[in-house]
Every structure is written in structure tokens, then in C-alpha cells.
Scaffold this motif. Structure first.
Motif, PDB file in Angstrom:
ATOM      1  N   THR A  18       3.662  -1.385   3.717  1.00  0.00           N
ATOM      2  CA  THR A  18       3.191  -0.017   3.558  1.00  0.00           C
ATOM      3  C   THR A  18       4.364   0.923   3.346  1.00  0.00           C
ATOM      4  O   THR A  18       5.472   0.670   3.819  1.00  0.00           O
ATOM      5  CB  THR A  18       2.393   0.447   4.794  1.00  0.00           C
TER       6      THR A  18
ATOM      7  N   ALA B  32      -1.247   9.464   7.373  1.00  0.00           N
ATOM      8  CA  ALA B  32      -0.901   8.318   6.539  1.00  0.00           C
ATOM      9  C   ALA B  32      -2.014   7.274   6.530  1.00  0.00           C
ATOM     10  O   ALA B  32      -2.354   6.697   7.554  1.00  0.00           O
ATOM     11  CB  ALA B  32       0.404   7.695   7.014  1.00  0.00           C
ATOM     12  N   LEU B  33      -2.559   7.060   5.379  1.00  0.00           N
ATOM     13  CA  LEU B  33      -3.556   6.031   5.167  1.00  0.00           C
ATOM     14  C   LEU B  33      -2.937   4.658   5.408  1.00  0.00           C
ATOM     15  O   LEU B  33      -3.535   3.772   5.976  1.00  0.00           O
ATOM     16  CB  LEU B  33      -4.074   6.122   3.725  1.00  0.00           C
ATOM     17  N   ALA B  34      -1.698   4.496   4.994  1.00  0.00           N
ATOM     18  CA  ALA B  34      -1.030   3.200   5.051  1.00  0.00           C
ATOM     19  C   ALA B  34      -0.802   2.712   6.468  1.00  0.00           C
ATOM     20  O   ALA B  34      -0.773   1.507   6.706  1.00  0.00           O
ATOM     21  CB  ALA B  34       0.299   3.283   4.307  1.00  0.00           C
TER      22      ALA B  34
ATOM     23  N   THR C  94       0.545  10.627  -0.176  1.00  0.00           N
ATOM     24  CA  THR C  94       0.250  11.942   0.389  1.00  0.00           C
ATOM     25  C   THR C  94       1.494  12.556   1.000  1.00  0.00           C
ATOM     26  O   THR C  94       1.546  13.748   1.234  1.00  0.00           O
ATOM     27  CB  THR C  94      -0.848  11.859   1.463  1.00  0.00           C
TER      28      THR C  94
ATOM     29  N   THR D 247       4.864   5.356   2.908  1.00  0.00           N
ATOM     30  CA  THR D 247       4.354   6.713   2.737  1.00  0.00           C
ATOM     31  C   THR D 247       5.469   7.549   2.130  1.00  0.00           C
ATOM     32  O   THR D 247       6.559   7.634   2.690  1.00  0.00           O
ATOM     33  CB  THR D 247       3.914   7.324   4.079  1.00  0.00           C
TER      34      THR D 247
ATOM     35  N   ASP E 225       1.154   5.050   0.050  1.00  0.00           N
ATOM     36  CA  ASP E 225       0.433   6.278   0.396  1.00  0.00           C
ATOM     37  C   ASP E 225       1.259   7.438  -0.138  1.00  0.00           C
ATOM     38  O   ASP E 225       2.340   7.726   0.365  1.00  0.00           O
ATOM     39  CB  ASP E 225       0.276   6.363   1.908  1.00  0.00           C
TER      40      ASP E 225
ATOM     41  N   ALA F  43      -2.979   9.706  -5.010  1.00  0.00           N
ATOM     42  CA  ALA F  43      -2.964   9.793  -3.546  1.00  0.00           C
ATOM     43  C   ALA F  43      -2.527   8.476  -2.923  1.00  0.00           C
ATOM     44  O   ALA F  43      -1.812   8.471  -1.931  1.00  0.00           O
ATOM     45  CB  ALA F  43      -4.348  10.164  -3.028  1.00  0.00           C
ATOM     46  N   ALA F  44      -2.956   7.363  -3.495  1.00  0.00           N
ATOM     47  CA  ALA F  44      -2.624   6.056  -2.935  1.00  0.00           C
ATOM     48  C   ALA F  44      -2.794   4.977  -3.996  1.00  0.00           C
ATOM     49  O   ALA F  44      -3.618   5.108  -4.900  1.00  0.00           O
ATOM     50  CB  ALA F  44      -3.520   5.750  -1.737  1.00  0.00           C
TER      51      ALA F  44
ATOM     52  N   ARG G 134     -11.649  12.456   1.624  1.00  0.00           N
ATOM     53  CA  ARG G 134     -11.694  11.108   2.169  1.00  0.00           C
ATOM     54  C   ARG G 134     -13.074  10.847   2.728  1.00  0.00           C
ATOM     55  O   ARG G 134     -13.607  11.638   3.493  1.00  0.00           O
ATOM     56  CB  ARG G 134     -10.648  10.921   3.267  1.00  0.00           C
TER      57      ARG G 134
ATOM     58  N   LEU H  98       0.868  -1.169   0.000  1.00  0.00           N
ATOM     59  CA  LEU H  98       0.000   0.000   0.000  1.00  0.00           C
ATOM     60  C   LEU H  98       0.904   1.218   0.000  1.00  0.00           C
ATOM     61  O   LEU H  98       1.607   1.480   0.972  1.00  0.00           O
ATOM     62  CB  LEU H  98      -0.931   0.017   1.214  1.00  0.00           C
TER      63      LEU H  98
END
Length: 112
Positions: A59, A48-50, A42, A61, A40, A71-72, A91, A38
Motif C-alpha cells: 500500500t 487512507a483507503l490503503a 487522496t 498513500t 491511495d 483517487a485510488a 465513498r 494499492l
């Protein structure tokens, strides 16, 4: 080659490009583990989404200057894009489709 996967993003189902990241690495450098990744994009550790998925998938970032619209991206172990999202979209409180499917981690286990 393109896999028919759910999702509207143009990268979904396609081989992920070898993106150059802000830390000086390339995406391919992070895919050697043979697990889903994943990414991320951003480049903001606080949001951090990850981070929420650490342990279930690899993950990372970082930022990607050549693709600022991304974005991801969720990259399968074979290098194909399972899911992608563009920056600038708010989001949602609801989880994106891949997160709802893999919330238990069982799908992620199959990717590993």
C-alpha cells in the motif's frame, strides 16, 4: 494491450502509467516487490483507503499532481490496472467490486 477486467474506469485492464507522486518518487519505484499495490491518491493519511489492506497487498498513500482526478488504483504485479476510482465520488458504504472479491485475502494471495 488491454485485459478485459470488470470495471468502468478507463485505466482498468490497461498498463498503469509511471505516475509522478508528491513525495518525489515515481510509481515504478514502488512496483519492484512483485506484489499488487494499492495506491491511495487522496494524500490523506487519516482517511487512507490503503491502510485497511496493509499486509494483503503493498500500500502507498500519496498524491499525484498530474492526475488529480484519480483517487485510488490497484496495480497488479505485472503493472496492469486491476481497479481504479476517480476522486470526487462519494465513498460508498458497500465495498467496491475488487474489495468484495478479495475480502478474504485469497485473491490477493494469488496476486503475490
Amino acid at each position: 494491450m488491454r485485459y478485459e477486467l470488470p470495471g468502468e474506469h478507463p485505466l482498468t485492464g490497461r498498463s498503469i502509467p509511471d505516475l509522478e507522486l508528491t513525495d518525489g518518487s515515481r510509481l515504478a519505484d514502488h512496483l519492484h516487490g512483485g506484489r499488487a499495490l494499492l495506491l491511495d491518491l487522496t494524500d490523506d493519511a487519516e482517511q487512507a483507503l490503503a491502510a485497511e489492506y496493509a499486509g494483503r497487498v503493498d500500500t502507498l498513500t500519496a498524491g499525484c499532481p498530474s492526475r488529480p482526478e484519480l483517487a485510488a488504483v490497484l496495480v497488479r504485479p505485472d503493472g496492469f490496472t486491476a481497479w481504479a476510482a476517480d476522486a470526487g465520488r462519494k465513498r460508498r458504504r458497500r465495498r467496491p467490486g475488487w474489495q468484495r472479491r478479495w475480502r478474504s485475502g485469497s485473491e490477493c494471495q494469488r496476486l503475490q
